[in-house]
Design a protein around this motif. Sequence first.
Motif, PDB file in Angstrom:
ATOM      1  N   GLU A 306       0.831  -1.198   0.000  1.00 39.85           N
ATOM      2  CA  GLU A 306       0.000   0.000   0.000  1.00 39.85           C
ATOM      3  C   GLU A 306       0.872   1.257   0.000  1.00 39.85           C
ATOM      4  OE1 GLU A 306      -3.565   2.019   2.743  1.00 39.85           O
ATOM      5  OE2 GLU A 306      -2.542   0.185   3.392  1.00 39.85           O
ATOM      6  N   LEU A 307       1.892   1.263   0.841  1.00 43.62           N
ATOM      7  CA  LEU A 307       2.782   2.420   0.907  1.00 43.62           C
ATOM      8  C   LEU A 307       3.586   2.582  -0.373  1.00 43.62           C
ATOM      9  CD1 LEU A 307       4.083   2.053   4.573  1.00 43.62           C
ATOM     10  CD2 LEU A 307       2.614   3.884   3.691  1.00 43.62           C
ATOM     11  N   LEU A 308       4.058   1.462  -0.935  1.00 42.42           N
ATOM     12  CA  LEU A 308       4.829   1.511  -2.177  1.00 42.42           C
ATOM     13  C   LEU A 308       4.039   2.210  -3.275  1.00 42.42           C
ATOM     14  CD1 LEU A 308       7.488   0.209  -3.573  1.00 42.42           C
ATOM     15  CD2 LEU A 308       5.869  -1.502  -4.420  1.00 42.42           C
ATOM     16  N   HIS A 309       2.784   1.800  -3.451  1.00 43.63           N
ATOM     17  CA  HIS A 309       1.968   2.366  -4.526  1.00 43.63           C
ATOM     18  C   HIS A 309       1.554   3.805  -4.217  1.00 43.63           C
ATOM     19  CE1 HIS A 309       1.897  -1.222  -6.873  1.00 43.63           C
ATOM     20  NE2 HIS A 309       1.308  -1.942  -5.939  1.00 43.63           N
ATOM     21  N   ALA A 310       1.271   4.098  -2.962  1.00 45.07           N
ATOM     22  CA  ALA A 310       0.881   5.469  -2.607  1.00 45.07           C
ATOM     23  C   ALA A 310       2.033   6.441  -2.840  1.00 45.07           C
ATOM     24  CB  ALA A 310       0.426   5.514  -1.150  1.00 45.07           C
ATOM     25  N   LEU A 311       3.257   6.001  -2.550  1.00 42.77           N
ATOM     26  CA  LEU A 311       4.411   6.860  -2.809  1.00 42.77           C
ATOM     27  C   LEU A 311       4.652   7.006  -4.307  1.00 42.77           C
ATOM     28  CD1 LEU A 311       6.836   5.634  -0.002  1.00 42.77           C
ATOM     29  CD2 LEU A 311       5.822   7.919  -0.197  1.00 42.77           C
ATOM     30  N   ARG A 312       4.481   5.928  -5.063  1.00 49.42           N
ATOM     31  CA  ARG A 312       4.663   6.008  -6.516  1.00 49.42           C
ATOM     32  C   ARG A 312       3.678   7.006  -7.125  1.00 49.42           C
ATOM     33  NH1 ARG A 312       7.431   3.274 -10.768  1.00 49.42           N
ATOM     34  NH2 ARG A 312       6.916   4.547 -12.589  1.00 49.42           N
ATOM     35  N   ARG A 314       2.793   9.595  -5.850  1.00 50.67           N
ATOM     36  CA  ARG A 314       3.332  10.927  -5.518  1.00 50.67           C
ATOM     37  C   ARG A 314       4.740  11.113  -6.075  1.00 50.67           C
ATOM     38  NH1 ARG A 314      -0.353   9.136  -2.127  1.00 50.67           N
ATOM     39  NH2 ARG A 314      -1.694  10.585  -0.954  1.00 50.67           N
ATOM     40  N   SER A 315       5.099  10.292  -7.060  1.00 54.97           N
ATOM     41  CA  SER A 315       6.370  10.410  -7.798  1.00 54.97           C
ATOM     42  C   SER A 315       7.594  10.123  -6.943  1.00 54.97           C
ATOM     43  CB  SER A 315       6.490  11.806  -8.444  1.00 54.97           C
ATOM     44  OG  SER A 315       5.434  12.033  -9.343  1.00 54.97           O
ATOM     45  N   ILE A 316       7.438   9.213  -5.986  1.00 53.48           N
ATOM     46  CA  ILE A 316       8.562   8.806  -5.140  1.00 53.48           C
ATOM     47  C   ILE A 316       8.721   7.296  -5.245  1.00 53.48           C
ATOM     48  CG2 ILE A 316       9.497   8.727  -2.797  1.00 53.48           C
ATOM     49  CD1 ILE A 316       7.818  11.226  -2.174  1.00 53.48           C
ATOM     50  N   LEU A 317       9.930   6.847  -5.603  1.00 51.72           N
ATOM     51  CA  LEU A 317      10.217   5.430  -5.708  1.00 51.72           C
ATOM     52  C   LEU A 317      10.977   4.941  -4.484  1.00 51.72           C
ATOM     53  CD1 LEU A 317      11.457   4.988  -9.399  1.00 51.72           C
ATOM     54  CD2 LEU A 317       9.133   4.746  -8.505  1.00 51.72           C
ATOM     55  N   VAL A 318      10.483   3.861  -3.874  1.00 50.32           N
ATOM     56  CA  VAL A 318      11.203   3.136  -2.830  1.00 50.32           C
ATOM     57  C   VAL A 318      11.154   1.661  -3.243  1.00 50.32           C
ATOM     58  CG1 VAL A 318      10.725   4.831  -1.027  1.00 50.32           C
ATOM     59  CG2 VAL A 318       9.127   2.925  -1.391  1.00 50.32           C
ATOM     60  N   LEU A 343       9.829  12.981   0.920  1.00 48.03           N
ATOM     61  CA  LEU A 343       9.344  11.644   1.275  1.00 48.03           C
ATOM     62  C   LEU A 343       8.538  11.702   2.574  1.00 48.03           C
ATOM     63  CD1 LEU A 343       9.444   8.455   1.117  1.00 48.03           C
ATOM     64  CD2 LEU A 343      11.461   8.646   2.568  1.00 48.03           C
ATOM     65  N   LEU A 344       9.063  12.352   3.584  1.00 43.43           N
ATOM     66  CA  LEU A 344       8.377  12.427   4.877  1.00 43.43           C
ATOM     67  C   LEU A 344       7.051  13.162   4.748  1.00 43.43           C
ATOM     68  CD1 LEU A 344      11.447  13.186   7.183  1.00 43.43           C
ATOM     69  CD2 LEU A 344      10.091  11.084   7.153  1.00 43.43           C
ATOM     70  N   ALA A 345       7.027  14.210   3.940  1.00 43.17           N
ATOM     71  CA  ALA A 345       5.770  14.952   3.736  1.00 43.17           C
ATOM     72  C   ALA A 345       4.727  14.075   3.050  1.00 43.17           C
ATOM     73  CB  ALA A 345       6.044  16.210   2.914  1.00 43.17           C
ATOM     74  N   ALA A 346       5.185  13.288   2.072  1.00 44.93           N
ATOM     75  CA  ALA A 346       4.267  12.384   1.382  1.00 44.93           C
ATOM     76  C   ALA A 346       3.740  11.308   2.320  1.00 44.93           C
ATOM     77  CB  ALA A 346       4.958  11.750   0.180  1.00 44.93           C
ATOM     78  N   LEU A 347       4.613  10.761   3.156  1.00 41.56           N
ATOM     79  CA  LEU A 347       4.176   9.735   4.102  1.00 41.56           C
ATOM     80  C   LEU A 347       3.219  10.310   5.140  1.00 41.56           C
ATOM     81  CD1 LEU A 347       7.529   7.792   4.582  1.00 41.56           C
ATOM     82  CD2 LEU A 347       5.435   6.922   3.516  1.00 41.56           C
ATOM     83  N   ALA A 348       3.456  11.529   5.568  1.00 43.02           N
ATOM     84  CA  ALA A 348       2.541  12.174   6.516  1.00 43.02           C
ATOM     85  C   ALA A 348       1.158  12.327   5.889  1.00 43.02           C
ATOM     86  CB  ALA A 348       3.100  13.537   6.942  1.00 43.02           C
ATOM     87  N   GLU A 349       1.126  12.672   4.605  1.00 45.74           N
ATOM     88  CA  GLU A 349      -0.141  12.809   3.883  1.00 45.74           C
ATOM     89  C   GLU A 349      -0.830  11.470   3.739  1.00 45.74           C
ATOM     90  OE1 GLU A 349      -0.925  13.488  -0.722  1.00 45.74           O
ATOM     91  OE2 GLU A 349      -0.086  15.282   0.233  1.00 45.74           O
ATOM     92  N   ILE A 350      -0.056  10.445   3.426  1.00 44.44           N
ATOM     93  CA  ILE A 350      -0.615   9.093   3.278  1.00 44.44           C
ATOM     94  C   ILE A 350      -1.184   8.591   4.596  1.00 44.44           C
ATOM     95  CG2 ILE A 350      -0.005   6.693   2.792  1.00 44.44           C
ATOM     96  CD1 ILE A 350       2.140   7.844   0.823  1.00 44.44           C
TER      97      ILE A 350
END
Length: 350
Positions: A306-312, A314-318, A343-350
């Motif tokens: 779920e996190l992998l796809h949510a970050l993708r 938002r244009s972030i690859l992990v 990355l941290l801002a995107a994770l906070a949003e997720i």
Amino acid sequence: MSQFWSPIVRTLTPYVAGEQPAISTLIKLNTNENPYGPSPHALAAMREAVEDGLRLYPDPSGLPLRTVIAETHGLEPDQVFVGNGSDEVLAHTFQALLNHDKPLLFPDISYSFYPTYCRLYGIAYRNVPLDEVMRVNIADYRQDCGAIILPNPNAPTGIALPLGEIETLVRDHPDQVVVIDEAYVDFGAESAVSLIKTCPNLLVVQTFSKSRGLAGLRVGFAMGQRHLIEALERVKDSFNSYPLDRLALAGAVASWQDRDWFERHRDLLMNSRERLAIGLRDLGFQVLPSSANFVFARHPDKSGMELLHALRERSILVRRFAGERIENYLRISIGTDAECDKLLAALAEI
């Protein structure tokens, strides 16, 4: 499958490398590349090497590079082997030193190329489970085996063993080769190179891809007593006499000699790693202690997929690895502070 394949090809499950996207706007934290790039001296040396000399073959033994590496570690040049990335060095190592009647040992959660090499070369192997906190327990390796390979720091966990435990492992197995894969050692772990003089069964493998920012150049090397290096040379010279081209040799030598650049940017990255780990913990992540240029982390309320796809989105690859114990972890490469903040801002949003 094709009728033209050799039988072994049908049995292979190839290693899958991290994604290398063509989209330049993505924040790329999935393949443990150095965000600061190589030393300017390395770039200058490679530009200078682009001349008429490219019509000639390079030094087949990589002597200029072996010499500077050996001088740094108090070794002789013939105790150093260089190759086309540490993956090629490891491939030769599996063929030359790790294929025996008894099984090869390595951790169950580790570099996923190891079982790929074993399948390719027909090497029997046995996984040794990490303990409940994802650490290597040296006592678990006190068993009958043909050889041992161990990443230190381990990947993808990032956890490092102290040098004393590595020495115990090597001395516990005087009749077996022990390979310590130190791809990430420069980011806070202790290298086993100092043990080489007194440990005839020890081979240490390192790379220019991580701490020296030369992943695109493909330069790796191994260090050990002469009889081990000779075995690698015999395999190499039965496969490709010229694994490093003139540009790679010039860039790697200059990079190795630019100690100031190496130390300054390594320290920057290590500081960013600790800053990112704190930020992830503040968001509720469990973050394993890392001595590498990445962190391995999971969140109790979100799956890794779920996190992998949510970050993708938002244009972030992990990177995420399948596996019963690690499927909900993300391996996050350390970028610049600005990239880590996004990355941290995107994770906070997720």
